[in-house]
Structure formats: C-alpha cells, structure tokens
Design a protein around this motif. Sequence first.
Motif, mmCIF file in Angstrom:
data_model
loop_
_atom_site.group_PDB
_atom_site.id
_atom_site.type_symbol
_atom_site.label_atom_id
_atom_site.label_comp_id
_atom_site.label_asym_id
_atom_site.label_seq_id
_atom_site.Cartn_x
_atom_site.Cartn_y
_atom_site.Cartn_z
ATOM 1 N N UNK A 33 111.987 40.584 -11.409
ATOM 2 C CA UNK A 33 114.009 40.448 -11.177
ATOM 3 C C UNK A 33 113.874 39.806 -13.119
ATOM 4 N N UNK A 34 115.308 40.034 -12.965
ATOM 5 C CA UNK A 34 116.356 39.756 -14.165
ATOM 6 C C UNK A 34 117.308 38.952 -13.482
ATOM 7 N N UNK A 35 117.316 37.224 -13.595
ATOM 8 C CA UNK A 35 118.145 36.386 -12.678
ATOM 9 C C UNK A 35 119.159 35.670 -13.827
ATOM 10 N N UNK A 36 120.064 35.699 -13.404
ATOM 11 C CA UNK A 36 120.943 35.753 -14.626
ATOM 12 C C UNK A 36 122.053 34.669 -14.661
ATOM 13 N N UNK A 37 121.988 33.519 -15.032
ATOM 14 C CA UNK A 37 123.029 32.361 -14.446
ATOM 15 C C UNK A 37 123.655 31.658 -15.360
ATOM 16 N N UNK A 38 124.725 30.146 -15.037
ATOM 17 C CA UNK A 38 125.956 30.137 -15.879
ATOM 18 C C UNK A 38 124.305 28.942 -16.723
ATOM 19 N N UNK A 39 125.038 28.345 -18.055
ATOM 20 C CA UNK A 39 123.662 27.261 -18.440
ATOM 21 C C UNK A 39 124.254 26.326 -17.855
ATOM 22 N N UNK A 40 125.275 25.350 -17.768
ATOM 23 C CA UNK A 40 126.051 24.275 -16.996
ATOM 24 C C UNK A 40 125.142 23.008 -18.283
ATOM 25 N N UNK A 41 125.015 23.569 -19.764
ATOM 26 C CA UNK A 41 124.508 22.497 -20.310
ATOM 27 C C UNK A 41 122.706 22.537 -19.947
ATOM 28 N N UNK A 42 122.940 22.010 -19.509
ATOM 29 C CA UNK A 42 120.701 21.404 -19.773
ATOM 30 C C UNK A 42 120.935 21.192 -18.360
ATOM 31 N N UNK A 43 121.429 21.335 -17.064
ATOM 32 C CA UNK A 43 121.267 21.510 -16.008
ATOM 33 C C UNK A 43 120.426 22.674 -15.753
ATOM 34 N N UNK A 44 121.157 23.993 -15.952
ATOM 35 C CA UNK A 44 120.324 25.273 -16.429
ATOM 36 C C UNK A 44 118.991 25.795 -16.278
ATOM 37 N N UNK A 45 118.969 25.570 -17.279
ATOM 38 C CA UNK A 45 117.465 25.101 -17.754
ATOM 39 C C UNK A 45 116.399 24.486 -16.506
ATOM 40 N N UNK A 46 117.061 23.454 -16.608
ATOM 41 C CA UNK A 46 116.135 22.456 -15.718
ATOM 42 C C UNK A 46 115.676 22.241 -14.518
ATOM 43 N N UNK A 47 116.904 22.524 -13.679
ATOM 44 C CA UNK A 47 117.095 23.303 -12.402
ATOM 45 C C UNK A 47 115.540 24.585 -11.909
ATOM 46 N N UNK A 48 115.866 25.979 -13.135
ATOM 47 C CA UNK A 48 115.564 26.672 -13.020
ATOM 48 C C UNK A 48 113.805 26.617 -13.215
ATOM 49 N N UNK A 49 113.394 25.274 -14.263
ATOM 50 C CA UNK A 49 112.005 24.848 -14.469
ATOM 51 C C UNK A 49 111.366 24.315 -13.353
ATOM 52 N N UNK A 50 112.126 23.335 -13.148
ATOM 53 C CA UNK A 50 111.591 22.892 -11.648
ATOM 54 C C UNK A 50 112.234 23.688 -10.354
ATOM 55 N N UNK A 51 112.930 23.522 -9.962
ATOM 56 C CA UNK A 51 113.307 24.384 -8.455
ATOM 57 C C UNK A 51 113.725 25.350 -8.007
ATOM 58 N N UNK A 52 113.291 26.053 -9.373
ATOM 59 C CA UNK A 52 113.510 28.355 -8.944
ATOM 60 C C UNK A 52 112.372 28.411 -7.687
ATOM 61 N N UNK A 53 112.573 29.290 -7.513
ATOM 62 C CA UNK A 53 112.138 29.303 -5.665
ATOM 63 C C UNK A 53 110.488 30.175 -5.578
ATOM 64 N N UNK A 54 110.838 31.144 -6.699
ATOM 65 C CA UNK A 54 109.689 31.931 -7.593
ATOM 66 C C UNK A 54 108.818 32.220 -8.431
#
Length: 244
Positions: A33-54
């Motif tokens: 899948x291609x998951x597309x999100x709001x950047x939310x400054x640094x929070x988007x990439x940070x949350x993806x790196x640490x807490x993405x469930x897949x």
Amino acid sequence: MKSPVFCVIRKIVSMVAPVFKAEGVENLPDGPSIVVGNHSQAFGPLAAELYFPRKHYTWCISEMMERDKVADYAYKDFWSKKPLLLRPFFRLFSYIIPPLSELIFTNADTIPVYRDRRVMKTFQLSCEKLDDNASVVIFPEDYTEYNNIVHEFQRGFVHVAKYYYRQTGKSVPFVPMYVCPELKKIIFGKPVMYDPEAKTDVEAERICTYIQESISEIAYGLPRHRVVPYPNVSKKYYPFNERK
C-alpha cells in the motif's frame, strides 16, 4: 546492517518523543500500500518511523541524506519561517546538523526522493518495497494551504502506482493517514484504489483530492485540538480542527 550509533539515537528518541497510538489499522491492506499523510512538521516522519504498525519505508527528500546539501535544504524547509530574530540561530544550527542528518536518514527505513534525473530511482526503489508487501509512506504537502487541516499535495507521488502497475499488473491502494500530535494518534482512513485505465493527471487529481478530504474528515471528527501544520510556524498560529 544499521549503524550502532543510529540504533542508540533511535532508542533515545523513542524514550523522549511522544508515543503515538495507531487507530484504524483495519484500513491497512495486508499486502502492499501507499500511505499518504499530513506532514505535521517533524511529527509525521517521526511517528511513521517509530509507530507505524506494519513493515514500511518512508519517502525522505534526498537532500537530507547528502551531507553537502543538508544545511541549505533544512534551513529553507524547516526554519525559514521562524521569527526574524531567531533565524540566525537556526541558520547556524543548520550548518551543525549535516553529519547527524546523513547518519539518521540513511539508516532509518527510508526511500530517498530525488528531484533530478535520478527520480526514476525513487520510483524503482518504491516499487521494489511494494513488491515485498511493504507500505510506502509519503508526506507530500507543499506550502499552499488546502484547508485548516492539510496543505495541498504535490501530485508526482501518484506516479509510483503507475510504474508499479506496469511492472506487476497490479493496482495498489492509497491509504489516508492523519497525524495528530496533540492527541498522540496516527489514524488510518479507508483506502482508494489506483485506476490504471484513467489518464495519469486525472487519476493523480482524484487520488490527491480523496486523500486530502479523507484526512480532513478524520480530523474534523476528533475532539477539539490544535492541528500542527506543515509550515514550521509559531504555535500561536496553529489552527483548530474546526470545520470552516
């Protein structure tokens, strides 16, 4: 093999950064899948790196991986809109971070995004990750405001689905993701499938509009909170998630 220094940094960051809860995980397909999100400054990439469930790989602008380009890119993209009196400090800071930036972004689960003739490498790497049943996570906002939740999406990322279809004969779903730092959540919406029969520009517009609207609707449905916008502006300018 990841750098031991990176592993230490990642552990420290995970201990001090906000813990994000993933909701709507049932909307993530079992396959690619291609998951597309709001950047939310640094929070988007940070949350993806640490807490993405897949299993996943996040698009990262290549300038943050190339030591000689980090300073100019980081200042322009992250800190150029800071209050005037603070800008010299952030400009100085931008010259300090290149070695650390290169270390972090070349060791994290990322795909370099090239904006020159190497762009096809970005698409090819993305297709390889998708073919391995991973999610490719993208934060495509630019500086044009769409509404009080998201900024307009750059359209080029949708081409990944076209190249993936050419290589595999399979359509890939796009999944909207709302990153909400104040509520410490990442929330996944219902996916939309890529249509290989549609014209490329028309399909890019359809998918981007769907995802922008889906992220907005997720945000509007949550308790009142401040939205962390893409531009790195003062917190007093953060909008609320109130429908306008």
